[in-house]
Write a protein that holds these residues in place. Structure first.
Motif, PDB file in Angstrom:
ATOM      1  N   VAL A   1      11.072   3.550  -9.308  1.00 34.40           N
ATOM      2  CA  VAL A   1      11.225   4.552 -10.439  1.00 34.40           C
ATOM      3  C   VAL A   1      11.668   3.705 -11.699  1.00 34.40           C
ATOM      4  O   VAL A   1      10.876   3.267 -11.959  1.00 34.40           O
ATOM      5  N   THR A   2      12.733   3.071 -11.547  1.00 38.21           N
ATOM      6  CA  THR A   2      13.565   1.793 -12.507  1.00 38.21           C
ATOM      7  C   THR A   2      12.888   0.778 -12.881  1.00 38.21           C
ATOM      8  O   THR A   2      12.022   0.314 -13.637  1.00 38.21           O
ATOM      9  N   TYR A   3      11.567   0.514 -11.459  1.00 39.99           N
ATOM     10  CA  TYR A   3      11.017  -0.581 -11.949  1.00 39.99           C
ATOM     11  C   TYR A   3       8.833  -0.204 -12.905  1.00 39.99           C
ATOM     12  O   TYR A   3       8.885  -0.962 -13.639  1.00 39.99           O
ATOM     13  N   TRP A   4       8.809   0.825 -11.905  1.00 44.68           N
ATOM     14  CA  TRP A   4       7.875   1.624 -12.562  1.00 44.68           C
ATOM     15  C   TRP A   4       8.068   1.841 -13.770  1.00 44.68           C
ATOM     16  O   TRP A   4       7.258   1.388 -14.540  1.00 44.68           O
ATOM     17  N   SER A   5       9.437   1.875 -14.702  1.00 45.99           N
ATOM     18  CA  SER A   5       9.333   3.034 -15.809  1.00 45.99           C
ATOM     19  C   SER A   5       9.526   1.354 -17.249  1.00 45.99           C
ATOM     20  O   SER A   5       9.281   1.341 -17.940  1.00 45.99           O
TER      21      SER A   5
ATOM     22  N   ASN B   1       1.024  -1.268   0.048  1.00 45.73           N
ATOM     23  CA  ASN B   1      -0.198  -0.034   0.252  1.00 45.73           C
ATOM     24  C   ASN B   1       0.694   1.290  -0.293  1.00 45.73           C
ATOM     25  O   ASN B   1       0.609   2.693  -0.581  1.00 45.73           O
ATOM     26  N   PHE B   2       1.595   1.159   0.933  1.00 43.51           N
ATOM     27  CA  PHE B   2       3.116   2.476   0.678  1.00 43.51           C
ATOM     28  C   PHE B   2       3.374   2.801  -0.577  1.00 43.51           C
ATOM     29  O   PHE B   2       3.560   3.646  -1.008  1.00 43.51           O
ATOM     30  N   LYS B   3       3.706   1.737  -1.052  1.00 45.86           N
ATOM     31  CA  LYS B   3       4.030   1.407  -2.830  1.00 45.86           C
ATOM     32  C   LYS B   3       3.441   2.020  -3.643  1.00 45.86           C
ATOM     33  O   LYS B   3       3.445   3.382  -4.690  1.00 45.86           O
ATOM     34  N   ALA B   4       2.333   1.743  -3.445  1.00 40.98           N
ATOM     35  CA  ALA B   4       0.806   2.294  -4.689  1.00 40.98           C
ATOM     36  C   ALA B   4       0.561   3.696  -3.666  1.00 40.98           C
ATOM     37  O   ALA B   4       0.381   4.319  -4.899  1.00 40.98           O
ATOM     38  N   LYS B   5       0.590   4.044  -2.978  1.00 39.82           N
ATOM     39  CA  LYS B   5       0.648   5.596  -2.853  1.00 39.82           C
ATOM     40  C   LYS B   5       1.835   6.825  -2.959  1.00 39.82           C
ATOM     41  O   LYS B   5       1.446   7.461  -3.879  1.00 39.82           O
ATOM     42  N   LEU B   6       3.191   5.505  -3.328  1.00 42.36           N
ATOM     43  CA  LEU B   6       4.241   6.825  -3.450  1.00 42.36           C
ATOM     44  C   LEU B   6       4.188   6.660  -4.933  1.00 42.36           C
ATOM     45  O   LEU B   6       4.479   7.740  -5.812  1.00 42.36           O
ATOM     46  N   ARG B   7       3.713   5.572  -5.944  1.00 43.68           N
ATOM     47  CA  ARG B   7       3.145   5.775  -6.997  1.00 43.68           C
ATOM     48  C   ARG B   7       2.355   6.704  -7.908  1.00 43.68           C
ATOM     49  O   ARG B   7       2.214   7.882  -8.548  1.00 43.68           O
ATOM     50  N   ASN B   8       1.407   6.876  -6.882  1.00 39.29           N
ATOM     51  CA  ASN B   8      -0.224   7.811  -6.934  1.00 39.29           C
ATOM     52  C   ASN B   8       0.217   8.914  -6.628  1.00 39.29           C
ATOM     53  O   ASN B   8      -0.234   9.713  -7.889  1.00 39.29           O
ATOM     54  N   ASP B   9       1.116   9.369  -5.609  1.00 37.36           N
ATOM     55  CA  ASP B   9       2.120  11.128  -5.529  1.00 37.36           C
ATOM     56  C   ASP B   9       2.774  11.418  -6.056  1.00 37.36           C
ATOM     57  O   ASP B   9       2.946  12.622  -6.407  1.00 37.36           O
ATOM     58  N   PHE B  10       4.056  10.712  -7.019  1.00 33.66           N
ATOM     59  CA  PHE B  10       5.202  10.743  -7.305  1.00 33.66           C
ATOM     60  C   PHE B  10       5.701  10.299  -8.944  1.00 33.66           C
ATOM     61  O   PHE B  10       6.209  11.151  -8.993  1.00 33.66           O
TER      62      PHE B  10
ATOM     63  N   ASN C   1      14.210  12.804  -9.532  1.00 32.08           N
ATOM     64  CA  ASN C   1      13.909  13.623  -8.703  1.00 32.08           C
ATOM     65  C   ASN C   1      13.466  14.679  -7.568  1.00 32.08           C
ATOM     66  O   ASN C   1      13.723  15.514  -7.037  1.00 32.08           O
ATOM     67  N   ALA C   2      12.400  14.620  -7.522  1.00 33.30           N
ATOM     68  CA  ALA C   2      11.429  14.358  -6.679  1.00 33.30           C
ATOM     69  C   ALA C   2      10.778  13.445  -5.527  1.00 33.30           C
ATOM     70  O   ALA C   2       9.825  13.409  -5.221  1.00 33.30           O
ATOM     71  N   LYS C   3      12.455  12.628  -5.234  1.00 34.65           N
ATOM     72  CA  LYS C   3      12.205  11.655  -3.903  1.00 34.65           C
ATOM     73  C   LYS C   3      11.469  11.962  -2.904  1.00 34.65           C
ATOM     74  O   LYS C   3      11.893  13.410  -2.692  1.00 34.65           O
ATOM     75  N   PRO C   4      11.454  11.447  -2.285  1.00 38.35           N
ATOM     76  CA  PRO C   4      10.732  11.659  -1.058  1.00 38.35           C
ATOM     77  C   PRO C   4      10.837  11.659   0.327  1.00 38.35           C
ATOM     78  O   PRO C   4      12.719  10.758  -0.150  1.00 38.35           O
ATOM     79  N   GLY C   5      11.287  12.505   0.707  1.00 36.08           N
ATOM     80  CA  GLY C   5      12.565  12.282   2.095  1.00 36.08           C
ATOM     81  C   GLY C   5      12.527  10.980   2.497  1.00 36.08           C
ATOM     82  O   GLY C   5      13.755  11.350   3.294  1.00 36.08           O
ATOM     83  N   SER C   6      11.585  10.425   2.571  1.00 30.55           N
ATOM     84  CA  SER C   6      11.466   9.598   3.785  1.00 30.55           C
ATOM     85  C   SER C   6      11.833   7.931   3.264  1.00 30.55           C
ATOM     86  O   SER C   6      12.289   7.470   4.102  1.00 30.55           O
ATOM     87  N   ILE C   7      12.457   8.439   2.014  1.00 24.23           N
ATOM     88  CA  ILE C   7      13.121   7.392   1.304  1.00 24.23           C
ATOM     89  C   ILE C   7      14.096   7.381   0.826  1.00 24.23           C
ATOM     90  O   ILE C   7      15.227   7.898   0.272  1.00 24.23           O
TER      91      ILE C   7
END
Length: 126
Positions: A44-48, A7-16, A29-35
């Motif tokens: 991001v490489t996997y998503w792409s 769920n956390f990864k899905a939220k990251l994907r939706n948000d960023f 470059n839009a990396k969240p600070g907590s990652i």
């Protein structure tokens, strides 16, 4: 734990991550600070990647085929069966279906029209 991570990864994907943006460097470059940077790059490489995109399409298609949703939450059907077992005799499949397809507010089964149709259809097949 696995579900929380997913769920956390899905939220990251939706948000960023915007797949139609086309510029992966902006997403990196839009990396969240907590990652951590190395994990963000891997994600991001996997998503792409074509594998990630194919899996996403396949999962969307599979989820779209679901016509009757159960309301047992994260509880497995095996746990429901164990809870409903009396004197070593497990409940019937129909009973398990009714228990896992209740309306959450009223606790009456079944919750939606497709579930109602399935119950009526199967009542006459027993």
């Amino acid at each position: 734990m696995g579900r929380k991570w997913s769920n956390f990864k899905a939220k990251l994907r939706n948000d960023f991550y915007e797949p139609n943006r086309g510029n992966v460097s902006k997403v990196l470059n839009a990396k969240p600070g907590s990652i951590p940077p190395d994990q963000w790059i891997s994600l991001v490489t996997y998503w792409s990647s074509s594998k990630g995109k194919e899996r996403s399409v396949k999962n969307r298609r599979s989820h779209g085929c679901q016509v009757i949703a159960h309301t047992a939450g994260s509880k497995s059907f095996a746990c429901v069966i164990e809870e409903q077992t009396v004197d070593g005799i497990p409940p019937s499949r129909a009973h398990v279906f009714l228990e896992t397809h209740k309306d959450r507010k009223t606790q009456l089964a079944p919750m939606d029209e497709k579930s109602k149709q399935a119950v009526v259809r199967n009542l006459f097949n027993f």
